[in-house]
Enzyme design. Structure first.
Site, PDB file in Angstrom:
ATOM      1  N   SER A 198      58.832  34.851  22.971  1.00 29.04           N
ATOM      2  CA  SER A 198      57.975  33.999  22.885  1.00 29.04           C
ATOM      3  C   SER A 198      57.744  33.752  21.573  1.00 29.04           C
ATOM      4  O   SER A 198      57.310  34.905  20.457  1.00 29.04           O
ATOM      5  CB  SER A 198      56.285  35.266  23.693  1.00 29.04           C
ATOM      6  OG  SER A 198      54.919  34.256  22.933  1.00 29.04           O
ATOM      7  N   GLY A 216      57.057  33.599  40.226  1.00 27.43           N
ATOM      8  CA  GLY A 216      57.805  34.674  41.678  1.00 27.43           C
ATOM      9  C   GLY A 216      58.850  35.699  41.711  1.00 27.43           C
ATOM     10  O   GLY A 216      58.995  35.684  43.229  1.00 27.43           O
ATOM     11  N   ASP A 245      61.231  29.118  36.931  1.00 30.74           N
ATOM     12  CA  ASP A 245      60.399  30.453  37.411  1.00 30.74           C
ATOM     13  C   ASP A 245      59.762  30.482  38.302  1.00 30.74           C
ATOM     14  O   ASP A 245      58.955  29.312  38.613  1.00 30.74           O
ATOM     15  CB  ASP A 245      60.751  31.005  35.529  1.00 30.74           C
ATOM     16  CG  ASP A 245      59.588  30.480  34.850  1.00 30.74           C
ATOM     17  OD1 ASP A 245      59.146  29.721  34.894  1.00 30.74           O
ATOM     18  OD2 ASP A 245      59.566  30.469  33.593  1.00 30.74           O
ATOM     19  N   HIS A 271      54.107  28.721  34.145  1.00 28.45           N
ATOM     20  CA  HIS A 271      53.430  29.916  33.886  1.00 28.45           C
ATOM     21  C   HIS A 271      53.563  31.033  34.710  1.00 28.45           C
ATOM     22  O   HIS A 271      52.385  31.858  34.436  1.00 28.45           O
ATOM     23  CB  HIS A 271      52.746  29.669  32.665  1.00 28.45           C
ATOM     24  CG  HIS A 271      52.692  29.571  31.593  1.00 28.45           C
ATOM     25  ND1 HIS A 271      52.483  29.020  30.376  1.00 28.45           N
ATOM     26  CD2 HIS A 271      51.964  31.156  31.282  1.00 28.45           C
ATOM     27  CE1 HIS A 271      52.633  29.774  29.354  1.00 28.45           C
ATOM     28  NE2 HIS A 271      52.168  31.038  30.106  1.00 28.45           N
TER      29      HIS A 271
HETATM   30  C1  LIG Z   1      52.108  38.502  30.444  1.00 24.74           C
HETATM   31  C2  LIG Z   1      52.909  37.557  30.331  1.00 24.74           C
HETATM   32  C3  LIG Z   1      52.721  36.593  29.683  1.00 24.74           C
HETATM   33  C4  LIG Z   1      53.300  35.259  29.011  1.00 24.74           C
HETATM   34  N1  LIG Z   1      53.404  35.272  28.097  1.00 24.74           N
HETATM   35  C5  LIG Z   1      54.245  33.854  27.551  1.00 24.74           C
HETATM   36  C6  LIG Z   1      54.299  33.050  26.681  1.00 24.74           C
HETATM   37  O1  LIG Z   1      53.950  33.464  25.661  1.00 24.74           O
HETATM   38  N2  LIG Z   1      55.366  31.938  26.469  1.00 24.74           N
HETATM   39  C7  LIG Z   1      55.046  31.168  27.454  1.00 24.74           C
HETATM   40  O2  LIG Z   1      56.280  30.030  27.991  1.00 24.74           O
HETATM   41  N3  LIG Z   1      55.063  31.535  28.773  1.00 24.74           N
HETATM   42  C8  LIG Z   1      54.510  33.158  28.675  1.00 24.74           C
HETATM   43  N4  LIG Z   1      54.936  33.365  30.213  1.00 24.74           N
HETATM   44  C9  LIG Z   1      55.479  32.524  31.479  1.00 24.74           C
HETATM   45  C10 LIG Z   1      56.697  33.120  31.767  1.00 24.74           C
HETATM   46  O3  LIG Z   1      56.986  32.426  30.574  1.00 24.74           O
HETATM   47  C11 LIG Z   1      57.508  32.840  32.756  1.00 24.74           C
HETATM   48  O4  LIG Z   1      56.966  31.296  32.860  1.00 24.74           O
HETATM   49  C12 LIG Z   1      56.793  33.541  34.083  1.00 24.74           C
HETATM   50  O5  LIG Z   1      56.054  34.309  33.866  1.00 24.74           O
HETATM   51  C13 LIG Z   1      57.611  33.677  35.166  1.00 24.74           C
HETATM   52  O6  LIG Z   1      56.926  34.120  35.955  1.00 24.74           O
HETATM   53  P1  LIG Z   1      56.850  35.406  36.650  1.00 24.74           P
HETATM   54  O7  LIG Z   1      56.473  36.374  35.910  1.00 24.74           O
HETATM   55  O8  LIG Z   1      56.914  35.561  38.248  1.00 24.74           O
HETATM   56  O9  LIG Z   1      58.162  36.061  36.864  1.00 24.74           O
HETATM   57  C14 LIG Z   1      53.873  35.133  30.535  1.00 24.74           C
HETATM   58  C15 LIG Z   1      54.640  35.529  31.306  1.00 24.74           C
HETATM   59  C16 LIG Z   1      53.592  36.524  31.559  1.00 24.74           C
HETATM   60  C17 LIG Z   1      53.016  37.452  32.770  1.00 24.74           C
END
Ligand SMILES: Cc1cc2nc3c(=O)[nH]c(=O)nc-3n(C[C@H](O)[C@H](O)[C@H](O)COP(=O)(O)O)c2cc1C
Length: 411
Positions: free
Chosen positions: A111, A318, A316, A285
């Site tokens: 990130s 879930g 991505d 996201h």
């Molecule tokens: C706690 C947390 C922080 C995240 N921070 C970022 C981030 O900094 N940048 C970003 O592009 N996506 C971020 N995401 C989204 C993830 O990269 C991803 O797209 C998404 O969580 C995938 O779903 P999943 O958690 O169900 O696998 C974040 C997700 C979570 C749970």
């Protein structure tokens, strides 16, 4: 004695270990998204309506999981997605996830709101690190982040476009906390109570002088800036609004592969590719930003039908089981990313926990591929999806396996 994570047999088990180890004010934000916080659960539940169909009598004594994207072959068809401020959830989580990615030979997307710097992660995982980018209000910061990633040898940049406004999560707003920058005096008793109930988490931070600084942002703050100051600086710069010319600008500046992360519409996917992106990541996201969006998996087939023949499609949202990845690939994805699954692992047990999460998903994928008579993840397509979903008009892979088409023709 066997560690607790080695006994975990599902991602749900790792989630429970992570929950027990982590204060509520850290764990709940990981779990929930915008508004009421139902988005992440909707993403995971979305998979329940898709079922797999099995081709009988296929030799799956060896099952191939490797996948080639952007010129590199990885040992599994998924990678680790970006998680901002992961070092708060477990000290050095980013470094541990990077180590796990190297050992498992999968990509790790860092990130741009990370506690670890791109330079450090690129040293740990030179061939596996991808850089995620939130473009800043001040384009000089964005440009410098690109320069740093390029100088560190990063080949893949993922520009996140689905988070233009700050998240508004009801639980967090009520809690009134904004880590690491802000804990109102009235909340200190609650924070201390939670900290005492989770001594390992508390000790790993307290013994190092407090919550970690976002080293990705530290170069843009005055020398000696505290973790709070750096976090405030990053929040003053992101999220912010950008328009399509920013994609063109990044395309001109970035010499490597450019992914657009957070695409939920076929027309946007096509536009991103028209502007020179190498791929899009179908993602909402993780359900974090907006409570009233469909599950990410429901969005995928429409985008696959529209642009799946033009470029690799990443997905991505879930994914908690190997079969979820099979469904995603059956509905048109070429490669999947996970965030929470490996985050639970690293929170529960550091590098070993992250590797356990990767191993759980991999062995589930392997077992399920054998069960459905598909000896190679690259051959996973809509014929393995049961019922009406398989009739979605999906383009064939650009280089279909001849053997597979023969098999389908006679089935
Ligand atoms: C706690 C947390 C922080 C995240 N921070 C970022 C981030 O900094 N940048 C970003 O592009 N996506 C971020 N995401 C989204 C993830 O990269 C991803 O797209 C998404 O969580 C995938 O779903 P999943 O958690 O169900 O696998 C974040 C997700 C979570 C749970």
């Amino acid at each position: 004695m066997a560690s607790k994570v080695s006994k975990a047999i599902t991602i749900g088990d790792l989630r429970e270990l992570a929950r027990r180890r982590t204060p509520e004010f850290v764990f709940v934000p990981v779990e929930t998204g915008g508004d009421d916080g139902n988005g992440p659960a909707r993403n995971a539940d979305g998979f329940h309506k898709y079922h797999l169909s099995a081709h009988a009598l296929v030799d799956c004594s060896t099952v191939k999981l490797d996948a080639t994207v952007f010129g590199r072959t990885y040992s599994r068809p998924f990678g680790i997605s970006a998680v901002g401020f992961a070092g708060i959830m477990r000290r050095h989580a980013e470094q541990m996830l990077a180590e796990a990615a190297v050992e498992a030979n999968i990509p790790f997307m860092l990130s741009s709101s990370s506690c670890a710097s791109i330079e450090e992660i690129a040293r740990i995982a030179p061939k596996h690190v991808w850089q995620q980018l939130y473009a800043a209000r001040d384009s000089r910061i964005t440009d410098d982040m690109l320069r740093r990633a390029r100088d560190a040898g990063v080949e893949v940049l993922a520009f996140t476009v689905d988070a233009p406004a700050p998240m508004y999560n009801h639980w967090l707003v009520r809690a009134g906390l904004k880590l690491p920058a802000y804990v109102p005096p009235a909340k200190w008793p609650y924070v201390i109570w939670q900290a005492l109930r989770h001594p390992r988490w508390t000790w790993e931070h307290a013994s190092r002088g407090g919550l970690p600084r976002a080293d990705s942002w530290a170069p843009y703050a005055p020398a000696g800036a505290s973790a709070n100051d750096v976090a405030r600086l990053s929040w003053s710069q992101t999220p912010t609004f950008h328009e399509w010319p920013e994609v063109e600008r990044l395309r001109r500046l970035w010499p490597g592969k450019l992914l657009i992360k957070g695409i939920v519409r076929p027309d946007d996917a096509a536009r991103a590719l028209d502007l020179g992106a190498d791929a899009v990541i179908v993602s909402n996201h993780g359900g974090n930003k907006l409570d009233c969006m469909p599950a990410a998996i429901d969005i995928l087939p429409g985008i696959a039908a529209h642009v799946g023949h033009r470029a690799p499609l990443l997905f991505d949202g879930g994914i908690r089981r190997g079969s979820n990845i099979l469904v995603a690939h059956g509905l048109g994805a070429n490669f999947s990313m996970v965030a929470r699954a490996t985050l639970y692992g690293v929170m529960a047990g550091g590098t070993e926990g992250a590797l356990r999460a990767i191993e759980i998903l991999s062995s589930e994928i392997k077992r399920d591929l054998a069960m459905i008579g598909c000896p190679d993840i690259a051959r996973m397509d809509a014929t393995y999806i049961h019922g009406s979903a398989r009739h979605i008009d999906l383009p064939r892979r650009r280089e279909p396996a001849v053997e597979k088409i023969d098999k389908i023709a006679v089935s």
